[in-house]
Scaffold this active site. Structure first.
Site, PDB file in Angstrom:
ATOM      1  N   HIS A  89      -3.072   8.367   5.391  1.00 37.95           N
ATOM      2  CA  HIS A  89      -3.162   7.048   4.791  1.00 37.95           C
ATOM      3  C   HIS A  89      -4.324   6.667   5.424  1.00 37.95           C
ATOM      4  O   HIS A  89      -5.030   5.900   4.529  1.00 37.95           O
ATOM      5  CB  HIS A  89      -1.920   6.255   5.584  1.00 37.95           C
ATOM      6  CG  HIS A  89      -1.889   4.926   4.818  1.00 37.95           C
ATOM      7  ND1 HIS A  89      -1.887   4.494   3.506  1.00 37.95           N
ATOM      8  CD2 HIS A  89      -2.296   3.615   5.463  1.00 37.95           C
ATOM      9  CE1 HIS A  89      -1.848   3.195   3.169  1.00 37.95           C
ATOM     10  NE2 HIS A  89      -2.035   2.637   4.289  1.00 37.95           N
ATOM     11  N   LYS A 109      -9.566   7.697   1.612  1.00 36.69           N
ATOM     12  CA  LYS A 109      -9.874   6.488   1.514  1.00 36.69           C
ATOM     13  C   LYS A 109     -11.470   6.557   2.041  1.00 36.69           C
ATOM     14  O   LYS A 109     -12.263   5.638   1.843  1.00 36.69           O
ATOM     15  CB  LYS A 109      -9.146   5.359   2.402  1.00 36.69           C
ATOM     16  CG  LYS A 109      -7.673   5.252   1.783  1.00 36.69           C
ATOM     17  CD  LYS A 109      -7.023   4.167   2.763  1.00 36.69           C
ATOM     18  CE  LYS A 109      -5.791   3.932   2.154  1.00 36.69           C
ATOM     19  NZ  LYS A 109      -4.651   5.300   2.332  1.00 36.69           N
ATOM     20  N   PHE A 117       1.261  -3.045   4.583  1.00 33.73           N
ATOM     21  CA  PHE A 117       1.816  -4.492   4.834  1.00 33.73           C
ATOM     22  C   PHE A 117       3.251  -4.682   4.658  1.00 33.73           C
ATOM     23  O   PHE A 117       3.657  -4.368   3.644  1.00 33.73           O
ATOM     24  CB  PHE A 117       0.885  -5.633   4.113  1.00 33.73           C
ATOM     25  CG  PHE A 117      -0.638  -5.499   4.662  1.00 33.73           C
ATOM     26  CD1 PHE A 117      -1.032  -4.922   5.892  1.00 33.73           C
ATOM     27  CD2 PHE A 117      -1.486  -6.245   3.869  1.00 33.73           C
ATOM     28  CE1 PHE A 117      -2.370  -4.913   6.390  1.00 33.73           C
ATOM     29  CE2 PHE A 117      -2.914  -6.169   4.273  1.00 33.73           C
ATOM     30  CZ  PHE A 117      -3.324  -5.569   5.593  1.00 33.73           C
ATOM     31  N   GLU A 125      -1.085   5.848  12.916  1.00 32.84           N
ATOM     32  CA  GLU A 125      -0.789   6.858  12.112  1.00 32.84           C
ATOM     33  C   GLU A 125      -1.125   8.200  13.080  1.00 32.84           C
ATOM     34  O   GLU A 125      -0.259   9.178  12.691  1.00 32.84           O
ATOM     35  CB  GLU A 125      -1.664   6.937  11.051  1.00 32.84           C
ATOM     36  CG  GLU A 125      -1.473   8.351  10.209  1.00 32.84           C
ATOM     37  CD  GLU A 125      -2.064   8.098   8.940  1.00 32.84           C
ATOM     38  OE1 GLU A 125      -2.880   7.291   8.444  1.00 32.84           O
ATOM     39  OE2 GLU A 125      -1.534   8.914   7.916  1.00 32.84           O
ATOM     40  N   HIS A 157      -9.806   1.730  -0.212  1.00 30.14           N
ATOM     41  CA  HIS A 157      -8.023   1.612  -0.020  1.00 30.14           C
ATOM     42  C   HIS A 157      -7.745   0.974  -1.577  1.00 30.14           C
ATOM     43  O   HIS A 157      -8.163  -0.242  -1.672  1.00 30.14           O
ATOM     44  CB  HIS A 157      -7.813   0.638   0.927  1.00 30.14           C
ATOM     45  CG  HIS A 157      -6.576   0.683   1.341  1.00 30.14           C
ATOM     46  ND1 HIS A 157      -5.338   1.014   0.334  1.00 30.14           N
ATOM     47  CD2 HIS A 157      -5.758   0.145   2.316  1.00 30.14           C
ATOM     48  CE1 HIS A 157      -4.197   0.940   1.107  1.00 30.14           C
ATOM     49  NE2 HIS A 157      -4.414   0.497   1.999  1.00 30.14           N
ATOM     50  N   CYS A 191       0.845  -1.333  -0.087  1.00 26.52           N
ATOM     51  CA  CYS A 191       0.090   0.021   0.035  1.00 26.52           C
ATOM     52  C   CYS A 191       0.720   1.184   0.088  1.00 26.52           C
ATOM     53  O   CYS A 191       0.235   2.390   0.028  1.00 26.52           O
ATOM     54  CB  CYS A 191      -0.869  -0.018   1.267  1.00 26.52           C
ATOM     55  SG  CYS A 191      -1.928  -1.645   1.056  1.00 26.52           S
TER      56      CYS A 191
END
Lengths: 402, 82
Positions: free
Chosen positions: A287, A320, A389, A298, A325, A152
């Protein structure tokens, strides 16, 4: 002195429609592109953008890329003739997965008809560099071209890599971007199995009720040019890529490091790279995935990097909330949304954010869009965060045109 | 194997090639694959469709010699009759 890098073209295909300004306008006016638990690019018709041959030889992720690249190159005034030596133009297009649908389709062919019937186009369609290769070939870009893969964070890494390529002097310009088209039953099953997806199908980053991310598809492309070269050819400059920072958690396969330490390191590196302080930051495009762990980590990272008091003053919103996403495309598409925010001076809200979480205590721009105010009267500066990830953290510092 | 006619094979080959990109009216017996922008990857796909449909196995060395649409049709018909 470091060469400066500016952005002269933007293109996006997202669940909010085709077009970079469409993405920002619809998001800012509160439109959500998510339906039935997915962010699908319903308005993308391959035939509108691609020849029969192109469409047949490209997986959807590369098709989306070509459509976004066409918009970006046209916007930059590159459509008739390339303004630089083609060997001095790079191309870095990211993806998290690559041609997922092609892999699944060809596996079916192999199981039903045997290995002899598997398509010779299988590999060239599903390889993760297929989108970079397609853009390079379509426009004759002959500098460095490659794919970038960091789940991502991929899209943000692509922009950072292209920026460095130009800064270092290996290229005078580059097309950068990211793409993902993994809305397949298998990909859904895999993400569901790890309990990453929202069971309610709602993307509401930072809200106390958030329960996972909503998968989306799409692509974003940006034209980057060395600032002096762009100026001398009279290009319209949308923004400057002023800073880039990237670190890794080295902590867990999927969970973010909970203190936000390594992620804050990426933010600090990006600020230092741009030569700015937290006081200069007017907006953060988070994010903000809508997973319980990411949004808390975050928030912690932003407070560490910007200082607790300053972090609370800066508006933070998540794209998002409007499109889900986009995985490997997220960093590129969200950088584009950030640049549109800087250009229009309109901060879109975090859609659906209503119930505060004690672990997420910043200003997430609830309700509706608001004006972007540069903190010192100069050109406004924004951050765009991407985390992934694998523990990959990227922050881009984007500076609007004065 | 049921007998196949040249007309049947021609129809199927032209239909398949048209789905690869070139305009159908450009696909004549004399048209070269180069003119039609049909490359080696396309020809492998054509061979797979032919094998699936007619049970005719076209090998790599057979395909390399093909220059025109007519060459491909004749090769397939010849193999089907053999």
């Amino acid at each position: 002195m470091k060469r400066r890098v500016v952005i002269t073209g933007l293109g996006a295909v997202t669940p909010l429609g085709v077009g970079a300004s469409t993405l920002h306008e619809r998001w800012a006016s509160g439109v959500c592109g998510i339906a039935d638990g997915a962010g699908k690019c319903d308005q993308f018709e391959p035939g509108d953008h691609l020849s029969v041959k192109e469409a047949r030889r490209l997986d959807r992720f590369a098709q989306l890329t070509l459509a976004s690249a066409a918009e970006a190159l046209t916007g930059a005034g590159w459509d008739d003739e390339l303004p630089y030596d083609p060997m001095r133009i790079g191309c870095v297009i990211a993806t998290g997965i690559g041609g997922q649908a092609t892999i699944e389709a060809q596996l079916d062919v192999m199981r039903e008809k045997g290995p002899r019937m598997v398509s010779p186009l299988g590999i060239p369609m599903y390889m993760p560099n297929a989108a970079a290769a397609a853009v390079s070939m379509k426009y004759g870009l002959r500098g460095q071209a490659y794919g970038v893969v960091s789940a991502c964070s991929s899209g943000a890494h692509a922009i950072g890599s292209a920026m460095r390529m130009i800064q270092y002097g290996d290229a005078d310009a580059a097309v950068a971007g990211g793409s993902e088209a993994a809305l397949t039953p298998f990909a859904f099953a895999c993400f569901e199995s790890m309990q990453a997806l929202s069971p309610t199908g709602v993307s509401r980053p930072f809200d106390a009720r958030r329960d996972g991310f909503v998968m989306g598809e799409g692509a974003g492309a940006l034209v980057l040019e060395e600032a002096e070269a762009a100026k001398s050819r009279g290009a319209t400059v949308f923004a400057e890529v002023a800073g880039y920072g990237s670190t890794s958690d080295a902590y867990h396969l999927t969970a973010p490091e909970p203190s936000g330490g390594p992620a804050s390191g990426a933010i600090e590196l990006a600020l230092a790279d741009a030569g700015i302080t937290p006081d200069d930051v007017a907006y953060v495009n988070a994010h903000g995935t809508s997973t319980p762990l990411n949004d808390a980590a975050e928030t912690a990272a932003l407070k560490r990097a910007l200082g607790d008091a300053r972090a609370r003053q800066i508006p933070v919103s998540s794209t998002k909330s409007a499109i889900g996403h986009l995985l490997g495309a997220a960093g590129a598409v969200e950088a584009i949304a950030t640049i549109e925010t800087l250009r229009t001076r309109v901060i879109p809200p975090t859609l659906g954010y209503e119930v505060p979480d004690p672990d997420c205590d910043l200003d997430y721009v609830p309700g509706e869009a608001r004006p972007l105010l540069a903190s010192n009267g100069a050109a406004p500066v924004a951050l765009s965060n991407s985390f992934a990830f694998g523990g990959h953290n990227v922050t881009l510092v984007l500076r609007g045109a004065a | 194997m049921p007998a196949v006619t040249t007309e049947q094979v021609q129809e199927r080959v032209i239909e398949t090639l048209a789905s690869f990109g070139p305009e159908a009216d450009q696909i004549t017996r004399d048209a070269t694959f180069e003119q039609l922008d049909i490359d080696s990857l396309d020809l492998v796909e054509l061979a797979q469709i032919v094998e699936d449909e007619y049970g005719v196995v076209l090998k790599g060395e057979d395909m390399k010699e093909l220059k025109t649409v007519g060459d491909a049709i004749d090769l397939i018909v010849g193999k089907a009759e053999a």
